[in-house]
Design a protein around this motif. Structure first.
Motif, mmCIF file in Angstrom:
data_model
loop_
_atom_site.group_PDB
_atom_site.id
_atom_site.type_symbol
_atom_site.label_atom_id
_atom_site.label_comp_id
_atom_site.label_asym_id
_atom_site.label_seq_id
_atom_site.Cartn_x
_atom_site.Cartn_y
_atom_site.Cartn_z
ATOM 1 N N PHE C 62 -49.285 31.490 62.122
ATOM 2 C CA PHE C 62 -50.510 30.703 62.230
ATOM 3 C C PHE C 62 -50.225 29.289 62.702
ATOM 4 C CE2 PHE C 62 -53.053 33.752 59.735
ATOM 5 C CZ PHE C 62 -54.183 33.713 60.525
ATOM 6 N N PHE C 63 -49.123 28.750 62.286
ATOM 7 C CA PHE C 63 -48.862 27.354 62.601
ATOM 8 C C PHE C 63 -48.063 27.165 63.872
ATOM 9 C CE2 PHE C 63 -50.292 27.075 58.299
ATOM 10 C CZ PHE C 63 -51.015 25.909 58.313
ATOM 11 N N LYS C 64 -47.685 28.247 64.458
ATOM 12 C CA LYS C 64 -46.982 28.137 65.738
ATOM 13 C C LYS C 64 -47.923 27.605 66.808
ATOM 14 C CE LYS C 64 -42.790 30.298 66.178
ATOM 15 N NZ LYS C 64 -41.784 30.098 67.203
ATOM 16 N N GLN C 65 -47.320 27.051 67.830
ATOM 17 C CA GLN C 65 -48.158 26.537 68.909
ATOM 18 C C GLN C 65 -48.934 27.672 69.562
ATOM 19 O OE1 GLN C 65 -46.148 24.210 71.761
ATOM 20 N NE2 GLN C 65 -48.003 23.737 72.890
ATOM 21 N N ASP C 66 -50.219 27.434 69.795
ATOM 22 C CA ASP C 66 -51.069 28.452 70.419
ATOM 23 C C ASP C 66 -50.913 28.332 71.924
ATOM 24 O OD1 ASP C 66 -52.933 30.529 70.277
ATOM 25 O OD2 ASP C 66 -54.496 29.141 70.884
ATOM 26 N N TRP C 67 -49.835 28.796 72.393
ATOM 27 C CA TRP C 67 -49.404 28.512 73.772
ATOM 28 C C TRP C 67 -49.962 29.542 74.762
ATOM 29 C CZ3 TRP C 67 -47.962 25.064 76.930
ATOM 30 C CH2 TRP C 67 -47.248 25.381 78.104
ATOM 31 N N PRO C 70 -49.320 28.133 81.600
ATOM 32 C CA PRO C 70 -50.215 27.643 82.661
ATOM 33 C C PRO C 70 -50.349 28.619 83.817
ATOM 34 C CG PRO C 70 -48.132 26.467 82.656
ATOM 35 C CD PRO C 70 -48.148 27.274 81.421
ATOM 36 N N PHE C 71 -49.384 29.468 83.989
ATOM 37 C CA PHE C 71 -49.468 30.412 85.109
ATOM 38 C C PHE C 71 -50.227 31.673 84.730
ATOM 39 C CE2 PHE C 71 -45.383 30.327 82.991
ATOM 40 C CZ PHE C 71 -45.326 31.569 82.424
ATOM 41 N N VAL C 78 -55.855 35.834 76.462
ATOM 42 C CA VAL C 78 -56.304 35.763 75.081
ATOM 43 C C VAL C 78 -56.936 37.078 74.644
ATOM 44 C CG1 VAL C 78 -57.848 34.546 73.514
ATOM 45 C CG2 VAL C 78 -56.623 33.295 75.277
ATOM 46 N N SER C 130 -51.818 39.623 82.853
ATOM 47 C CA SER C 130 -52.254 38.230 82.779
ATOM 48 C C SER C 130 -51.082 37.297 82.532
ATOM 49 C CB SER C 130 -53.303 38.061 81.687
ATOM 50 O OG SER C 130 -52.711 38.285 80.433
ATOM 51 N N ASN C 132 -48.440 37.139 84.128
ATOM 52 C CA ASN C 132 -47.920 36.681 85.412
ATOM 53 C C ASN C 132 -46.402 36.540 85.381
ATOM 54 O OD1 ASN C 132 -48.283 36.080 88.002
ATOM 55 N ND2 ASN C 132 -49.717 34.402 87.668
ATOM 56 N N GLU C 222 -44.465 36.770 77.243
ATOM 57 C CA GLU C 222 -44.987 35.412 77.288
ATOM 58 C C GLU C 222 -45.814 35.066 76.060
ATOM 59 O OE1 GLU C 222 -44.377 33.140 79.445
ATOM 60 O OE2 GLU C 222 -43.261 34.322 80.910
ATOM 61 N N MET C 226 -49.819 33.426 67.080
ATOM 62 C CA MET C 226 -50.636 34.469 66.451
ATOM 63 C C MET C 226 -50.986 35.568 67.441
ATOM 64 S SD MET C 226 -51.353 35.033 63.490
ATOM 65 C CE MET C 226 -51.874 36.672 63.049
ATOM 66 N N LYS C 227 -51.011 35.212 68.725
ATOM 67 C CA LYS C 227 -51.331 36.259 69.695
ATOM 68 C C LYS C 227 -50.223 37.295 69.728
ATOM 69 C CE LYS C 227 -52.691 33.429 73.142
ATOM 70 N NZ LYS C 227 -52.992 32.175 72.424
ATOM 71 N N MET C 230 -50.637 39.356 66.743
ATOM 72 C CA MET C 230 -51.640 40.409 66.795
ATOM 73 C C MET C 230 -51.093 41.666 67.473
ATOM 74 S SD MET C 230 -54.881 38.020 67.498
ATOM 75 C CE MET C 230 -56.247 39.136 67.418
#
Lengths: 532, 97, 320, 142, 486
Positions: C62-67, C70-71, C78, C130, C132, C222, C226-227, C230
């Protein structure tokens, strides 16, 4: 059955000629010659053998069912008119083969195939008594003709062939519509659906229907004839076709139109035809004058001759719609005489073209001295065209005018002017080609034997027609009376007050056959009287 | 019931319009699929209106046909891309007249 | 059936709660079991037997960067992990845990399950595409190919069960196993479904889309935070789901001797299968992609067809 | 296929469940977005390809084999639809339906055989062929 | 379904099994010749099986099919045409590198679809037949992958055909929604009493007609025709021109006759406009073409327009005329495209007018056959096309459709122009002697040449002696009450 043979011989001969090319390049000519000769012999035999029987107009009939579901039968019949036309057909056909002997050098087999098939189509048109079959043959003669013009024609042949084809085909389709209309009207009225000419003759038609249907038929025939507004295909086709093609076009194809008028339009739609008669005659006169004037201004010899055809065919329509025996006899004579004379002129043009490779009058001149035999022959032909007494055209035009005078005085007067103009353009040919000094030609060959063989029968034929036309007239009479009978008997009350033609003045008859046509004024005209 | 039919109609129109305005072949194919499925939906609606399974049966047929069509279509599109390097339907429109 | 209307809110809440926790717990269980079989400790620091590692992990996620790279194609990036969780969770709707304990007793339950499980392929292909990233894309393509292929055999294998039960309703299927669990007559179908199930969840040994050693985690290279979580949790829920399905379809669901309540029987059976899944991971080498695919198309597909026709014939024959 | 049966099962729990699941996922994603730390690493903006610097676009073209799989799937999955509809009603249809499906299956099998022989089911390189080629290459050396 | 049902569906079954067997044979042993023979034999066998089911009364297989004289005749026609197309295909494909065998497979399948189409009496069977046909065509059209325009043709056909299928399906759904039945006769019953069609139903029928119109390639749905004709391999083009359109037309006749759509002025008006527009669009656009295949494509549009004229007659004679015309058109089209196929070489089809320059002197027999075919298309006597056109005009006049008939005649004249143009090109002397392309050994062309000869003879036979065919058509129609009643 002999009638079927007349057609089959030509068709089979055509195929054989095409195939025989493989054997030898000259063979097709002989095959074609043989086939036509055979036909000619047959028809002459018919002529001679049937002269005695003068009961009915119909000499021979031949009927077998073809597509019984539609009431189509393979129905051929020969009467005097057909016989004459066939004679002309085979005679000109024979000449066509002969004149092509040297002129056509490429694709000889295919040429003769087309030639014979055109003739077969024309023969079919003249013979058939079934409207479906009539249309069938009407179309059959187009395609080979198209090829004759398109393949062996002169420089602008493709265009000319196209034009010819489209004009005739389009008008033919209108005729098809009319045929079908007649078929269905007859079928629904009489109960039996048939294309048989004799049965359709008695179709009761309302005025409107008759008018429409008649125009359908007229479209085809007037274009083919051609009558002035629809004539534009003719100069092109005639001038671009090879000599044989021109001869057949002018000598025979145009006659199918005239024949159609005689055979179908008048008997099938008497009322409507009478209504239309003044207009038709007007068209005829316009054709006569227009053709003559335009012919005079031509520089291309074949075009000139083509326009003379327009002019001469004007007499045909004039005569047909005059509705009396003189006129009709004149028409028949005109058909034959014009077939010969115009054919002859085209042959002449062909001779000149073979030598000079041009049809331009300006390039010609002074041949009288160089080629006297040709000159004499040409003189006869030209004189025939202008209607010199003693030659066939004179009789024809005279009879026509006599007949039409009864129908319409004023138009006849104008038509007569046309004859005068014919003199002008005819003499112009002689003048330009033979008398007037022209550009120098190194060598100019006179007619050789083959060419004489072609020219002399034509001259003889024209002379015979002019001097002793009685056999022709006898031959044609029963048919003509029959046409007129159909028109006169069936609708005795029609249009009585309007046209002079229709005033029934039954006094004397030309023939032992029962005619109720107008005859008082000229009943003693000897040439019309049968000698027996 | 009519509402569902209307929905099918709207779907169909959407597909129709996008077939007409889209220039990418894949999207055109997808739009056609949408139209087909709209038809399928309409069948199901009709089937449920008359309480017959026929509508659903037809839908299965439509499904099958659409699948077959898509598989051929995709193969073709691959081939076109292979040759033209584009899926623009205007670019692929070489035959004219 | 029970006359009293079941308390659906309770069931819904229960199912969701249990499933999410089971999935989380499974992570711990798997690590412990693997360690056990591989003769090492596994997580053992946080809490008793390292049990709190699960909580620690999730808090960390949960606290990890929601990164979002950019590519990447952001919305799709998401969406992909959401799909996997949603589709698997939704599949639980039709599973009859015990009489009356089922969220929606759909009469097309089996189809619903199949439909939802095919949604899983979307998450992989969308996630991989997605991202990439070449490896992600490769993994995604492989994963999609694998999943849709095994989807076919899975569906066909299930038809054997349907033939015998005469229904798509999972409750009815369970009830149809009163006399004999389908595991016995449908042994072939069971095996195929089992294998296909593993492939569907892209679990080891069929974890080709994410094969670390060749694809550096494949379609979710990549992903982080939390992604990634999931995807991760989706996989474990997938295992649970397949186990539940196996139990429901072939092992009589909640059926069992009366000395235990039905729900307990169900749980026991599911847990057994979960163990088997873990055991598989511990013991099987990973096949090559082409081997996997060819195995599916050339062996499993004909087998399913045979199974289907034989089952149908036997059923028809037995019933006259 | 009985319409009345559908209506007996309440559908709202399914919808509620679905809603909860959706919102749950939303909450998880939202929470991690809110809670997550912010920052930028040195190589975070590049695709991770095993530590090697990424080269070229990731939109690479794939073997048509994958499309083949898609097509195979389409074919066979759609066949499943038909088998599904038969399976649910096969008792009513009896041997007659069985015969029908058997014919259907025969067609499927024929298609399968065909595809097998055409190499549509061969994924990846054929090891035996490569080996044979390799051996041929090696031969002149000996 | 009973045993007799299977007997009555024998042609379809034979074709199905032929597909399966060929598939297995291809899998086992790729050989062009063997597949070719299997295909030909299966067509012949299917055709032969038709003789078992010549019935005087219609045999109904509820609710999908009806096997009546009309259907049997159309099936026979389709089978024979397919046989001829396959005969022409051998030489055509033998010289190309692509895998040849699957072509026959798809051809048989497409034929199967067309056969299903003409005996269907239910939307489902209609749809199935149509799609079997269409999907096979999707693959057949771009069959020669390396040809430059084949993919384009394929995708165009695919998208438009699927598009039209969608229309048709939606229309069917609407009809089903409104009437609750998908059987033609049921539909007919439910609308029998209506003077005016309700909007929904009218839309539905209209959309079905749109779908049919697409497949037939009539205006305004004709856009695909030229491109597909050009891009597809010549034998496939022949197939599309004949079997595909004939099948759909057979269906249209059955459907429209059954529901008696001629009662509704809206439909009649629309169809009239469509017919006229098709004739004109086809002919006028054909005038400008330089590509023989495209010319034939546009001419096919106008020919469909002609057929619609007879269709508008809406009575037995109209159906007879259509059927006869179709026979003539089948012979002619297959012949014309057969010539194109025969002249095609490895790299491209002989489709430009240039390719035909001086053909008469290079290959007289081929040129003669081609000319005959073109003349038949133009409706010149001695050919089947003439009698066909005559029949159509007769049907039109019989039903007093003067406007349509006059348009038809007008268009015949326009049509003449470009048919004659092609013939004229064949007569021209080529400027340079064309290098003969490397061709296969002559024996391979025997089948093609033989087929063309048969076609030419048939053409002339039907043109000269149509009685037999007319009789046959009238006899087979007796067993179709919907048609005879009118």
């Amino acid at each position: 059955m002999i009638l079927v043979w007349l057609i089959v011989i030509l068709m089979a001969g055509g195929l054989l000629a095409w195939l025989s090319k493989k054997v030898s390049p000259e063979l097709p000519r002989w095959v074609a010659l043989g086939a036509i000769l055979l036909d000619l012999i047959l028809i002459v035999y018919l002529w001679i053998s049937t002269e005695a029987t003068t009961g009915s107009a119909w000499l021979i009939r031949y009927d077998i069912p073809w597509i019984p579901q539609w009431g189509v039968s393979f129905s051929l019949a020969l009467d005097g008119l057909s016989l004459l036309m066939l004679l002309l057909t085979f005679f000109l056909g024979l000449l066509s083969v002969l004149i092509s002997w040297k002129e056509i050098k490429t694709k000889v087999g295919f040429f003769h195939f087309n030639l014979l098939w055109v003739l077969a189509g024309i023969a079919g048109v003249f013979l058939t008594m079934d409207l479906f079959l009539f249309y069938f043959f009407w179309e059959v003669m187009l395609i080979p003709m198209y090829f004759l013009i398109g393949v062996w024609g002169h420089e602008n042949r493709t265009y000319a062939a196209f034009k010819f084809f489209l004009f005739t085909q389009a008008s033919g389709l209108l005729m098809l519509l009319a045929i079908l209309g007649l078929y269905f009207i007859h079928g629904s009225e009489a109960g039996n659906y048939t294309f048989n000419y004799f049965e359709l003759l008695n179709t009761p038609l309302t005025t409107d229907a008759a008018r429409l249907l008649m125009f359908g038929f007229l479209a085809a025939f007037l274009v083919k004839l051609p009558v002035v507004p629809f004539h534009s295909w003719l100069p092109d086709a005639h001038s671009q076709a090879p000599t044989a093609g021109s001869v057949i076009l002018a000598g025979l194809l145009l006659k199918t139109g005239a024949y159609g008028l005689l055979r179908f339009v008048v008997p099938l739609f008497p009322t409507a035809a009478v209504e239309f008669a003044p207009w038709a005659m007007l068209l005829g006169v316009i054709g006569i004058l227009y053709g003559a004037i335009v012919a005079y201004s031509q520089t291309d010899l074949k075009r000139l001759v083509a326009y003379t055809s327009v002019s001469h065919m004007g007499f045909v329509i004039l005569g047909v719609f005059a509705f009396n025996e003189w006129a009709l006899q004149g028409v028949v004579m005109q058909m034959i005489a014009h077939g010969l004379s115009t054919g002859a002129l085209f042959i002449l043009a062909g001779f000149l073209y073979e030598r000079l490779h041009t049809r331009d009058l300006a390039q010609m001149g002074g041949f009288w001295s160089k080629a006297p035999r040709m000159g004499v022959v040409a003189l006869v032909f030209v004189m025939a065209t202008l209607g010199l007494p003693g030659l066939g055209n004179f009789i024809a035009e005279f009879l026509t005018l006599v007949g039409s005078w009864q129908a319409n005085n004023w138009l006849t007067v104008f038509a007569t002017i046309g004859i005068v103009m014919a003199t002008a353009y005819s003499l112009r040919i002689m003048q330009k080609v033979f008398y007037e000094p022209g550009p120098q030609q190194e060598t100019f060959r006179d007619l050789n034997f083959r060419e004489m063989l072609i020219a002399v029968p034509m001259v003889l034929g024209l002379l015979w027609l002019g001097l002793y036309p009685q056999p022709i007239i006898d031959m044609a009479r029963p048919s003509i009376t029959e046409q007129l009978q159909a028109y006169n008997m069936k609708e005795p009350t029609i249009a009585e007050p309007k046209t002079a033609v229709l005033q029934p003045e039954p006094e004397a008859t030309i023939n032992t056959n029962q005619l109720a046509i107008n005859q008082r004024a000229f009943s003693n005209l000897q040439i019309i009287q049968s000698p027996n | 019931m009519e509402a569902a039919l209307l929905l099918a109609g709207v779907l169909f129109m959407l597909g129709l319009i996008s077939v007409l305005i889209r220039r990418n072949i894949i999207f055109m194919l997808i739009s056609v699929e949408i139209m087909l499925n709209a038809a399928g939906l309409a069948f199901i609606v009709a089937g449920s209106k008359w309480v017959q399974p026929d509508g659903q049966v037809m839908f299965i047929f439509i499904l099958t046909m659409a699948a077959a069509e898509v598989s051929v279509g995709l193969a073709l599109i691959l081939q076109i891309y292979h040759q033209l390097k584009t899926l623009d339907s205007d670019a692929a429109n070489l035959m004219k007249g | 059936m029970e006359t009293a209307a079941p308390n659906y809110f309770l069931i819904i809440g229960g199912v969701l709660f249990v499933m999410l926790n089971v999935a989380a717990a499974l992570i711990w269980v798997e690590r412990r079991m693997l360690a056990l079989w591989q003769d090492r400790y596994g997580p053992n620091r946080a809490g008793p037997f390292g049990l709190l590692i699960v909580a620690a992990d999730s808090i960390k996620l949960f606290f990890k960067q929601d990164w979002v790279p950019p590519f990447a194609d952001k919305p799709v990036f998401v969406l992909a992990p959401a799909i996997v969780v949603i589709s698997v969770l939704l599949s639980f709707v039709v599973i009859p845990f015990a009489p009356g304990i089922i969220v929606a007793d759909l009469n097309i339950g089996l189809l619903f399950f199949l439909a939802m499980s095919s949604m899983g392929a979307y998450s992989i292909i969308l996630g991989g595409w997605s991202s990439n990233n070449k490896y992600s894309l490769l993994g995604a393509m492989r994963g999609a190919a694998q999943m849709i292929s095994y989807e076919v055999f899975m569906g066909l294998a299930l038809m054997g069960v349907v033939l015998m039960a005469g229904s798509f309703n999972l409750r009815e299927i369970v009830e149809a196993q009163q006399g004999l669990w389908f595991f016995i007559p449908q042994i072939l179908g069971f095996v195929i479904f089992f294998i296909a199930g593993i492939a569907e969840t892209h679990r080891l040994p069929f974890d080709i889309p994410e094969a670390e050693s060749e694809l550096i985690a494949g379609f979710h290279s990549e992903y982080s935070g939390m992604k990634f979580g999931m995807f991760f949790i989706g996989e474990y829920m997938g295992i649970t789901l397949i186990s539940c399905m196996l139990v429901t379809l072939y092992f009589g669901g909640w059926l069992g001797p009366d000395f235990l309540p039905p729900i307990v029987w169900f749980i026991i059976k599911v847990v057994a299968f979960l163990m088997i899944f873990i055991l598989l991971r511990a013991s099987m080498p990973r096949p090559r992609y082409d081997q996997l695919m060819e195995y599916g198309w050339k062996i499993l597909l004909p087998l399913t067809l045979v199974n289907l026709m034989v089952t149908a014939a036997v059923v028809l024959w037995l019933e006259g | 296929m009985d319409a009345s049966e559908v209506n007996n099962v309440p559908l709202w729990p399914l919808l509620v469940y679905g809603a909860i699941v959706l919102s749950l996922v939303g909450v998880i994603l939202g929470l991690s977005y809110v809670l997550g730390q912010r920052g930028k690493g040195r190589a975070m903006t590049e695709p991770y390809e095993g530590g090697i610097v990424s080269e070229g676009s990731a939109r690479i073209r794939f073997s048509s084999q994958f499309y083949m799989v898609a097509m195979l799937f389409v074919i066979f999955d759609v066949e499943t639809v038909f088998i599904l509809s038969w399976a649910i009603a096969f008792r009513e249809l009896g041997w007659y339906g069985y015969a029908g499906v058997a014919i259907f299956m025969v067609m499927l099998v024929v298609v399968l055989v065909y595809e097998w022989r055409m190499g549509a089911l061969d994924f990846g390189p054929d090891g035996k062929k490569i080996l044979a080629a390799y051996k041929r290459m090696q031969k002149p050396a000996f | 379904m009973s045993q007799t049902d299977f007997l009555y569906l024998m042609p379809l079954l034979i074709l199905t099994f032929a597909v399966l067997i060929s598939m297995l044979v291809i899998a086992a042993w790729r050989n062009h010749k063997i597949i070719y023979v299997i295909t030909a034999l299966s067509f012949i066998a299917a055709f032969g099986s038709l003789f078992e089911l010549r019935t005087t009364t219609a045999y109904v297989i509820e609710p999908m099919f009806v096997i009546d004289g009309f259907g049997v005749f159309y099936i026979g026609m389709i089978l024979l045409t397919s046989l001829l197309v396959s005969m022409l295909s051998y030489a055509y494909f033998e010289q190309r590198e692509e895998r040849k065998e699957e072509y026959y497979l798809l051809l048989v399948l497409a034929t199967l679809g067309a056969c299903v189409l003409v005996i269907s009496t239910h939307f489902a069977s209609l749809f199935l037949g149509l799609e079997i046909l269409s999907i096979s065509l999707y693959a057949l059209i771009p069959y020669l992958r390396t040809r430059p325009r084949s993919d384009e043709a394929g995708i165009k056909y695919l998208i438009l055909a699927a598009f039209s299928s969608a229309f048709m399906l939606f229309g069917m759904a609407l009809v089903y929604f409104s009437t609750g039945t998908m059987v033609f006769s049921g539909l007919a019953q439910s609308i029998a009493g209506m003077q005016e069609l309700p909007l929904l139903l009218l839309t539905g029928i209209g959309m079905i007609l749109i779908g049919v119109g697409f497949k037939l390639g009539i205006v305004p749905f004709h856009m695909w025709t030229p491109d597909v004709y050009e891009g597809a391999p010549a034998p496939v083009t022949a197939f599309i021109a004949t079997v595909s359109k004939g099948g759909v037309l057979g269906l249209l006749i059955r459907f429209f006759m059954e529901i008696d759509g001629f009662r509704y002025p809206v439909l009649v008006t629309i169809l009239t406009i469509v017919a006229i527009a098709s004739m004109f669009a086809g002919n006028l656009l054909a005038l400008m073409q330089k590509n023989v295949k495209r010319i034939l494509a546009y001419s096919s549009i106008s020919h469909l327009g002609y057929i619609l004229v007879a269709f508008m007659a809406g009575n037995q004679m109209g159906v007879e005329a259509i059927t006869f015309y179709l026979v003539a058109y089948f012979i002619t089209s297959v012949g014309a495209f057969g010539v194109v196929a025969m002249l095609s070489d490895k790299n491209s089809d002989a489709e430009l007018l240039e390719d035909y320059k001086g053909l008469l002197w290079r290959r007289p027999w081929t040129a003669a056959v081609f000319s005959a075919m073109l003349l038949s298309l133009a409706g010149i006597p001695l050919t089947a096309g003439f009698v066909g056109k005559f029949y159509i005009i007769a049907a039109g006049i019989n039903d007093q459709l003067w406007l349509l008939v006059v348009m038809l005649v007008l268009n015949s004249v326009i049509g003449l122009y470009y048919y004659i143009k092609i013939i004229a090109v064949m007569f021209q002397q080529p400027e340079t002697e064309r290098e003969p392309t490397i061709r296969l050994r002559p024996s391979i062309y025997v089948a093609s040449a033989g087929t063309l000869a048969v076609l030419a003879l048939l053409l002339v036979y039907v043109g000269v002696y149509p009685t037999g065919l007319v009789q046959l058509i009238q006899n087979v129609l007796v067993s179709v009450p919907e048609i005879v009643a009118k």
